[in-house]
Design an enzyme around this catalytic site. Structure first.
Site, PDB file in Angstrom:
ATOM      1  N   LYS A 174      67.216  82.909 -15.103  1.00 12.21           N
ATOM      2  CA  LYS A 174      67.155  84.167 -15.862  1.00 12.21           C
ATOM      3  C   LYS A 174      68.011  85.141 -15.067  1.00 12.21           C
ATOM      4  O   LYS A 174      67.578  85.674 -14.041  1.00 12.21           O
ATOM      5  CB  LYS A 174      65.715  84.652 -15.996  1.00 12.21           C
ATOM      6  N   GLU A 230      74.843  86.615 -20.864  1.00 10.50           N
ATOM      7  CA  GLU A 230      74.392  87.722 -20.027  1.00 10.50           C
ATOM      8  C   GLU A 230      75.597  88.239 -19.226  1.00 10.50           C
ATOM      9  O   GLU A 230      76.353  87.448 -18.659  1.00 10.50           O
ATOM     10  CB  GLU A 230      73.307  87.190 -19.083  1.00 10.50           C
ATOM     11  N   ARG A 254      60.738  86.209 -30.800  1.00 10.97           N
ATOM     12  CA  ARG A 254      60.285  86.005 -29.432  1.00 10.97           C
ATOM     13  C   ARG A 254      59.233  84.906 -29.530  1.00 10.97           C
ATOM     14  O   ARG A 254      58.126  85.160 -29.987  1.00 10.97           O
ATOM     15  CB  ARG A 254      59.668  87.309 -28.928  1.00 10.97           C
ATOM     16  N   ARG A 269      72.319  94.339 -26.446  1.00 14.87           N
ATOM     17  CA  ARG A 269      71.031  93.831 -26.921  1.00 14.87           C
ATOM     18  C   ARG A 269      70.536  94.616 -28.123  1.00 14.87           C
ATOM     19  O   ARG A 269      69.920  94.091 -29.017  1.00 14.87           O
ATOM     20  CB  ARG A 269      70.040  93.935 -25.772  1.00 14.87           C
ATOM     21  N   GLU A 310      67.220  77.132 -17.175  1.00 10.33           N
ATOM     22  CA  GLU A 310      68.342  78.009 -16.810  1.00 10.33           C
ATOM     23  C   GLU A 310      67.835  79.142 -15.924  1.00 10.33           C
ATOM     24  O   GLU A 310      66.677  79.535 -16.031  1.00 10.33           O
ATOM     25  CB  GLU A 310      68.972  78.621 -18.083  1.00 10.33           C
ATOM     26  N   ARG A 329      72.171  91.634 -21.783  1.00  9.45           N
ATOM     27  CA  ARG A 329      72.530  90.700 -22.856  1.00  9.45           C
ATOM     28  C   ARG A 329      73.804  91.143 -23.561  1.00  9.45           C
ATOM     29  O   ARG A 329      73.976  92.347 -23.826  1.00  9.45           O
ATOM     30  CB  ARG A 329      71.369  90.675 -23.859  1.00  9.45           C
ATOM     31  N   PHE A 358      75.131  81.316 -22.529  1.00  9.49           N
ATOM     32  CA  PHE A 358      74.089  80.303 -22.663  1.00  9.49           C
ATOM     33  C   PHE A 358      73.871  79.833 -24.097  1.00  9.49           C
ATOM     34  O   PHE A 358      73.051  78.968 -24.337  1.00  9.49           O
ATOM     35  CB  PHE A 358      72.778  80.745 -22.016  1.00  9.49           C
ATOM     36  N   LYS A 417      60.054  82.644 -20.458  1.00  9.39           N
ATOM     37  CA  LYS A 417      60.613  83.196 -19.212  1.00  9.39           C
ATOM     38  C   LYS A 417      59.555  83.176 -18.116  1.00  9.39           C
ATOM     39  O   LYS A 417      58.374  83.378 -18.378  1.00  9.39           O
ATOM     40  CB  LYS A 417      61.143  84.624 -19.444  1.00  9.39           C
TER      41      LYS A 417
END
Ligand code: AMP
Length: 559
Positions: free
Chosen positions: A253, A302, A414, A273, A251, A258, A342, A420
């Site tokens: 970025k 996003e 994470r 976020r 996808e 967010r 997403f 990313k």
């Protein structure tokens, strides 16, 4: 009933203990003895938050309200209070000092002076947060004044720190999580279960109550309770990421902010976020969520500000939208937002966190119009991924996120299931031209440094912002000793420094900024090294800053 004094004594012990295990033991022993009403309050208070996030309350107390309340409660002039703050850097110590020296209470006050309980303090803070309208400041001051007038100095210390939501006792989310697990281990709780429940509900009080009841495993995602967002780890390269994941969901970025959207029938809530409720500021997100053909859903995506040229606007423009409380429609016309979804975390009463991404995405596609979806391509080809990466950068976005299609939604994590990929910015060598004394633990150090680049046309140094991260305590002590000799002028907490030292600084992005004389600012600057091998003349120029700004993320056309 637990007194606030008992809580303050706990905080004092925790603050004085150096090891984190010791801190956790102290907090655990305290939590184990509380009743169900007190437990959530103590859990929030030890980490310096006041309310469960689902209450959507903001305390809204700044230093001026705090000092006014102290001044009134103790009969001490407000001016003296700000002098004391300058000396200690800690509102808690100031409050404790003032209450300690308070003139004797009048008879009426004496009669009313009952010991404060933990829940009394909580209820006052709720009243402070709920104060609204023209008299809200006065109501806030009165409630705080009441607390200070009933408090002894130790209680005052922690009431002031709570009001500022900064406890300074060294217990964060992780510490409370471990303490809850330890306190209720006898009822079947362990750290992993507590962490899972916290990531799903984002409400430590609720988690603690369930740990106490032995019902942790029953907690799940709840509509209207923001859930911690899954995060991406930095991938080394496209090839390395594909090697790790295999066939990946590729996808863009997107260069935005967010949002987590909770649609519950006709009601929509949008969280940032940091899980703040930003619904009122983002009407487009609400409109977009209303197009979703599900009764209830938690959507992840996003929000991107699209400029007139169709390219994403700078991140700080989006932040303006998130922060705006008034004239929202007017700003929305200048900075319109578009949603790219997403992920789907919850659908029609059911949590989807344990489903693989592939299945979550299929469900998302069923309920969302394609124009609301982030594009996704499944591929294991480096060439294909590089092509998409180029397209993302050309369109002014940040890069790629490569996701493992078999991975579950891991709230708050994470990890390697989302990697990313973005261009790494070159570091800048900048001259230190000023500094600021730190606060609290760092009060005796110069804690942040003003950075300058050279204007080759005039030979002047122009500032491009401040760096305050990337230093260990030892490094700060050494730097402070070095810069002490180079101080030219002191202005309050700020000092001007003779420009001789060069810092190599990394950052995420260069932004235009009217706040600095260069006209640019570094976003998320981080000290990499003191370049004492470099002379002043070798510091980077404004021209280089501008050329890096222009080159970043193919954004040369955006202002
Ligand atoms: P970072 O802020 O650098 O840790 O990158 C993660 C952030 O990228 C997320 O929190 C999202 O706000 C943002 N993002 C943009 N596009 C996507 C995407 N397709 N999937 C997940 N996150 C994305």
């Amino acid at each position: 009933m637990t007194s606030f004094l008992a809580f303050a004594k706990l905080c004092q012990k925790v603050e004085a203990s150096s090891g984190s295990l010791e801190k956790i033991d102290l907090v655990a022993a305290f939590l184990a003895d509380l009743d169900e009403a007190e437990l959530p309050v103590a859990c929030s208070f030890v980490m310096g938050t006041l309310f469960s996030p689902s209450l959507n309350l903001v305390v809204g107390v700044g230093p001026s309200i705090l000092y006014e309340a102290l001044a009134r409660a103790c009969g001490c002039p407000a001016g003296q209070i700000s002098d004391m703050l300058r000396a200690t850097g800690d509102p808690g110590l100031v409050a404790a000092g003032i209450v300690e020296k308070r003139r004797p209470l009048g008879f009426a006050a004496f009669l009313g002076a009952e010991a404060l309980s933990l829940t009394d303090v909580y209820e006052r803070f709720v009243a402070i947060a709920r104060a609204s309208g023209r008299r809200s400041q006065e109501i806030k001051v009165k409630n705080l004044q009441f607390l200070f007038s009933q408090a002894g100095s130790l209680e005052a210390l922690y009431i002031a720190r709570l009001a500022m939501e900064d406890m300074r006792i060294g217990v964060g989310e992780g510490g409370v999580r471990d303490a809850v697990a330890r306190a209720f281990a006898g009822n079947g709780a362990d750290v992993e279960m507590v962490e899972r429940a916290y990531n799903l509900t984002n409400d430590m009080g609720l988690v603690a109550v369930n740990a106490r009841r032995g019902t942790l495993s029953q907690l799940s995602v709840m509509i209207n309770h923001p859930i911690k967002m899954m995060l991406a780890q930095l991938g080394e390269s496209i090839a390395a990421a594909l090697e790790e994941i295999g066939t990946a969901a590729i996808e863009w970025k997107y260069d935005g902010a967010r949002v987590q959207i909770h649609k519950d029938g006709d009601s929509v809530r949008v969280f940032s976020r940091r899980l703040e409720n930003v619904t009122a500021s983002l009407p487009e997100m609400v409109q977009a969520a209303k197009q979703i053909t599900a009764k209830s859903a938690i959507l992840d995506g996003e929000a991107v500000a699209i400029g007139k040229d169709g390219r994403p606007m700078a991140f700080q423009e989006i932040l303006k939208r998130f922060r705006r409380k008034y004239n929202i429609e007017k700003l929305a016309a200048q900075i319109p937002l578009r949603l790219f979804l997403f992920d789907l975390i919850y659908l029609d009463g059911r949590s989807l966190t344990d489903l693989p991404l592939r299945e979550r995405r299929a469900l998302l596609e069923k309920i969302a119009n394609p124009n609301l979806l982030a594009d996704q391509v499944l591929s294991d080809s480096v060439q294909k991924a590089e092509e998409i990466y180029r397209q993302a950068l050309d369109a002014g976005h940040e890069g790629l996120i490569l996701k493992n299609p078999s991975s579950v939604y891991a709230p708050g994590k994470r990890g390697k299931n989302w990697l990313k990929i973005k261009p790494v910015m070159e570091t800048l060598d900048l001259v230190v031209i000023g500094a600021k004394w730190g606060e609290g633990r760092r009060a005796s150090f110069l804690g942040s440094y003003r950075l300058g680049c050279q204007d080759q046309a005039t030979g002047k140094l122009l500032d491009v912002g401040w760096v305050a991260t990337g230093f260990s305590d030892e490094a700060l002590a050494e730097l402070t000793d070095m810069f002490r000799e180079l101080i030219v002028v002191e202005k309050g907490m700020e000092v001007e420094i003779k420009p001789t030292v060069i810092f190599e600084v990394a950052y995420e992005e260069i932004q235009k900024s009217p706040n600095y004389s260069s006209g640019y600012a570094l976003r998320f600057p981080r000290m990499v090294a003191v370049r004492d091998d470099k002379s002043l003349e070798e510091a980077d120029s404004l021209e280089r800053v501008i050329s890096l700004y222009r080159g970043q993320r193919g954004r040369s056309n955006s202002a």
